[in-house]
Each structure stands twice: as C-alpha cells, then as structure tokens.
Motif scaffolding. Structure first.
Motif, PDB file in Angstrom:
ATOM      1  N   THR A  42       0.793  -1.230   0.000  1.00 46.30           N
ATOM      2  CA  THR A  42       0.000   0.000   0.000  1.00 46.30           C
ATOM      3  C   THR A  42       0.825   1.279   0.000  1.00 46.30           C
ATOM      4  N   HIS A  43       2.150   1.176   0.050  1.00 43.85           N
ATOM      5  CA  HIS A  43       2.971   2.380   0.212  1.00 43.85           C
ATOM      6  C   HIS A  43       3.704   2.784  -1.062  1.00 43.85           C
ATOM      7  N   LYS A  44       3.313   2.209  -2.190  1.00 44.34           N
ATOM      8  CA  LYS A  44       4.003   2.517  -3.440  1.00 44.34           C
ATOM      9  C   LYS A  44       3.083   3.313  -4.364  1.00 44.34           C
ATOM     10  N   TRP A  45       2.546   2.700  -5.409  1.00 43.53           N
ATOM     11  CA  TRP A  45       1.852   3.433  -6.458  1.00 43.53           C
ATOM     12  C   TRP A  45       0.496   3.978  -6.047  1.00 43.53           C
ATOM     13  N   ILE A  46      -0.139   3.427  -5.002  1.00 43.71           N
ATOM     14  CA  ILE A  46      -1.411   4.003  -4.574  1.00 43.71           C
ATOM     15  C   ILE A  46      -1.195   5.145  -3.586  1.00 43.71           C
ATOM     16  N   LEU A  47       0.071   5.437  -3.255  1.00 41.45           N
ATOM     17  CA  LEU A  47       0.451   6.660  -2.551  1.00 41.45           C
ATOM     18  C   LEU A  47      -0.061   6.721  -1.125  1.00 41.45           C
ATOM     19  N   ALA A  48      -0.328   5.567  -0.518  1.00 40.16           N
ATOM     20  CA  ALA A  48      -0.846   5.526   0.848  1.00 40.16           C
ATOM     21  C   ALA A  48       0.316   5.355   1.833  1.00 40.16           C
ATOM     22  N   SER A  49       0.147   4.504   2.839  1.00 40.84           N
ATOM     23  CA  SER A  49       1.147   4.374   3.894  1.00 40.84           C
ATOM     24  C   SER A  49       1.599   2.929   4.024  1.00 40.84           C
ATOM     25  N   HIS A  50       2.575   2.724   4.879  1.00 46.26           N
ATOM     26  CA  HIS A  50       2.943   1.377   5.292  1.00 46.26           C
ATOM     27  C   HIS A  50       1.836   0.808   6.187  1.00 46.26           C
TER      28      HIS A  50
END
Length: 375
Positions: free
Chosen positions: A204-212
């Motif tokens: 979730t912390h890469k291309w969808i720009l969210a968090s760890h």
C-alpha cells in the motif's frame, strides 16, 4: 496529480525534486496527511471512535474491490504483503509431493514462504530469458502436483509486465493449481484486468500513494475453501467469543481469514485516501499521462552505455531498470541534483508515475548523460 496546479498543490515536495522512486516508496498527497489527522480525531473519541473506524474499513474494502474487480466479501486488509503470503502458505496446508511454481523476477515476499525448510512442498523456479517470462517455459513446470503458481503482474526487479491471460490459461490447462498475482507494482499505475485470478495481493505504500501497514488481499469466492488461513486471533474468526470458544477456532472462509486481529486503522484511513485520490485522477488517465514518458525514457536509455534489464518486446508498465559498474557514483550524482531513483547492487531502477512530468524526464536524462560521461 496530472496537471501542474494539482501536482504542486497535492505534492509540495515535488516543487524541488524529480522523484522516480515510486516502485520503492510513493510520495503521498496531502490528502493522506489529512486522513491520519481524521483518524486521530476519531481515536480521541475512545470506544465511540470505532464507529467511524469500521466505516472507514468498509469503504476501503469497497475501493479495493472495485480496483480488483471483486466483491467486498472477496477482499480483506492485513498488515503487509509478506503477511498475506505467509497466511496463504498456512491456508494451502502443503504436503510432501506438492509443488509450488515461483519465478526469478519476483519480490522475496511472494517467494520465500515456500522456501522455508518447514515447507514440505517442492519449489520450481520459472526462469526468465532476456528479462522476460515466457509461457512456453512455464508449461513444463506444471503438473497435477502443482498447488500454486505465484507471480507479479509487474516485476519489481526490471519492470517486466506479464501478459496475464496466456499465463493464466496455461495454468488452467496444465494443472489445477491456484493462480496468485501480486499487483504491488501495478495497482494505481496501470489498468488491471484480473479475471480468474484466485489470489490477489498488493502493498500500500508505493503506487497508490498511501502508507505502510497494509496488505490488500483478494480471494475469489470460488477458491475460498482452499484459501482459508487457519490462524489464531479473533477478528477473522466465525465466533471468537461464543460458548465453544475454548473448544475450536474456525476462520471465516476466503479473504476474511487474512484479516487477523484488530484492523490497522491508521493505515486503513491512509489507504482509503490514497485509493480515493487515484480513483479521482483515474488510472486510465494516469497511464495515458505516464506511459509516453516511460516509453520515451526507455527509448533514450537504450542508447546509453548500460546493460538494460527491462525487456523491450512488451509494453513497459512504469519501471525501467539497468545495470552499470559505477551505479553508486551515478546515483550520487543524481541525488546531488535532487533526482531520486533506486540504486541496489549495481542496478538503477527508474519508476514513472502520474506526478512525473516531461520536465522531470528531461532533467533525469540530462543528468544521466553527464554522469555516464564522467564515471
């Protein structure tokens, strides 16, 4: 994200830097910061805060389901992709004689659970040629003993984009195995068509720009019985506090069995914000913006005195990778110009997302040209 105005409004750090390292870590929009603040405001309500917490979880699952092409009952959120694969390994209940097929372009999270000495299955490695995975090389590895074929849609290593349909068809034709696809390097960057994929996983912390702190899991309902994790906990159990709670523990079937324990609500708020942001920009629009930048960059890098790792006979997704003996020095020169790429063991990896611009690409190419001449 896709205009100069929205880019600078939503991603203030990009005023100064050219960021090409989204395949490792995305730059979050300010909406994700606001999501953490919203979580904190709800957390200050104590137990009453759980009402909006679980509402956020439900909305996030609905978003994931839309991106995956599944129903909300077929998705769950765990702590990370590594946890998802370890739970999948538990669910499979592998035995001696079973076989699992992995490949040499995949990230360790999707490979290593089957390589632990406690795993009784035989692991077969689908090896790449010329940086690509060929379906004709997979077919001889498949048999009635194959329990799982696992792969990434886009390779973290070199950006190779798997032609999903022929691979899926080969798995169905030559085995009864479960077919697992990691979309970490694709979700939020390219349109997804995941028909007839049994297990879908993403960070979730890469291309969808969210968090760890999140792992997005999809389990198609037809294979739920085969992908039910027998883990301890409470949230994912059918009746954790019932009269028979000291006699048995029964996981809810399929994807819900991967949501072990209390949901990670701060991450869920951030994931919801990231997916909302991506959805509002539109994955098709992101791809239409970033694809020509990626293709143009690949065309120019092919001219450089480097060992190109990204295959050129299939359309690129968002990643270009190459080797150079002075990769660390090249990386230092790029960082001096506030150009961010990944460098590891002589390999440089460039990731192009919707917040990158033609000016970013020109800046990268100019600096790469100078660096290659000087090393």
């Amino acid at each position: 994200m896709l205009t100069a105005e929205s880019r600078l409004r939503d991603f203030p750090p990009l005023r100064e830097m050219a960021y090409f390292n989204t395949a490792a870590e995305g730059v979050s929009p300010l909406a994700v910061r606001d999501a953490f603040l919203e979580y904190f405001e709800h957390k200050q309500r104590g137990m009453d805060g759980r009402v909006p917490h679980f509402a956020a979880l439900d909305e996030t699952k609905a978003l994931v389901a839309r991106f995956y092409g599944l129903t909300t009952d077929e998705v769950a959120i765990c702590s990370c992709s590594s946890e998802a694969y370890n739970l999948a390994a538990m669910a499979l209940r592998l035995r001696e004689g079973d076989e699992v097929v992995v490949n040499d372009l995949d990230f360790p999270a999707g490979v290593t659970p089957w390589l632990q000495k406690e795993s009784p299955a035989t692991v077969k490695v689908w090896r790449s040629r010329g940086g690509a995975l060929r379906t004709e090389d997979l077919i001889p590895l498949l048999s009635p003993k194959t329990r799982l074929v696992t792969t990434s849609l886009v390779s973290f290593y070199n950006g190779y984009r798997l032609p999903l349909a022929p691979v899926r068809d080969a798995v169905r034709r030559h085995s009864s195995a479960l077919f697992s696809v990691d979309v970490t390097q694709a979700l939020g960057r390219i349109p997804l068509e995941l028909d007839d994929v049994d297990l879908i996983v993403s960070s979730t912390h890469k291309w969808i720009l969210a968090s760890h702190g999140g792992g997005l899991v999809g389990v198609r309902s037809q294979r739920a019985a085969e992908l039910t994790a027998p883990a301890g906990g409470w949230y994912h159990l059918q009746d954790a506090f019932g009269a028979n709670r000291f006699d048995e523990a029964i996981s809810r079937p399929g994807a819900p069995s991967f949501a072990v324990g209390m949901p990670n609500f701060p991450a869920i708020y951030a994931i919801r914000a990231g997916l909302r942001y991506i959805e509002s920009a539109g994955v098709d629009a992101i791809d239409a913006h970033a694809r020509p930048l990626t293709e143009g960059l690949l065309h120019e890098i092919k001219k450089f005195p480097v060992e190109l790792l990204t295959p050129t006979d299939v359309p690129p997704a968002g990643i270009i990778a190459f080797r150079h003996p002075k990769a660390d020095e090249i990386h230092r020169q790029l960082l001096a110009e506030q150009i961010h790429v990944m460098s590891h063991a002589g390999r440089l990896r460039i990731a192009v997302h919707g917040y990158n611009t033609p000016a970013d690409v020109d800046r990268l190419l100019r600096t790469l040209t100078t660096a290659l001449r000087s090393v």
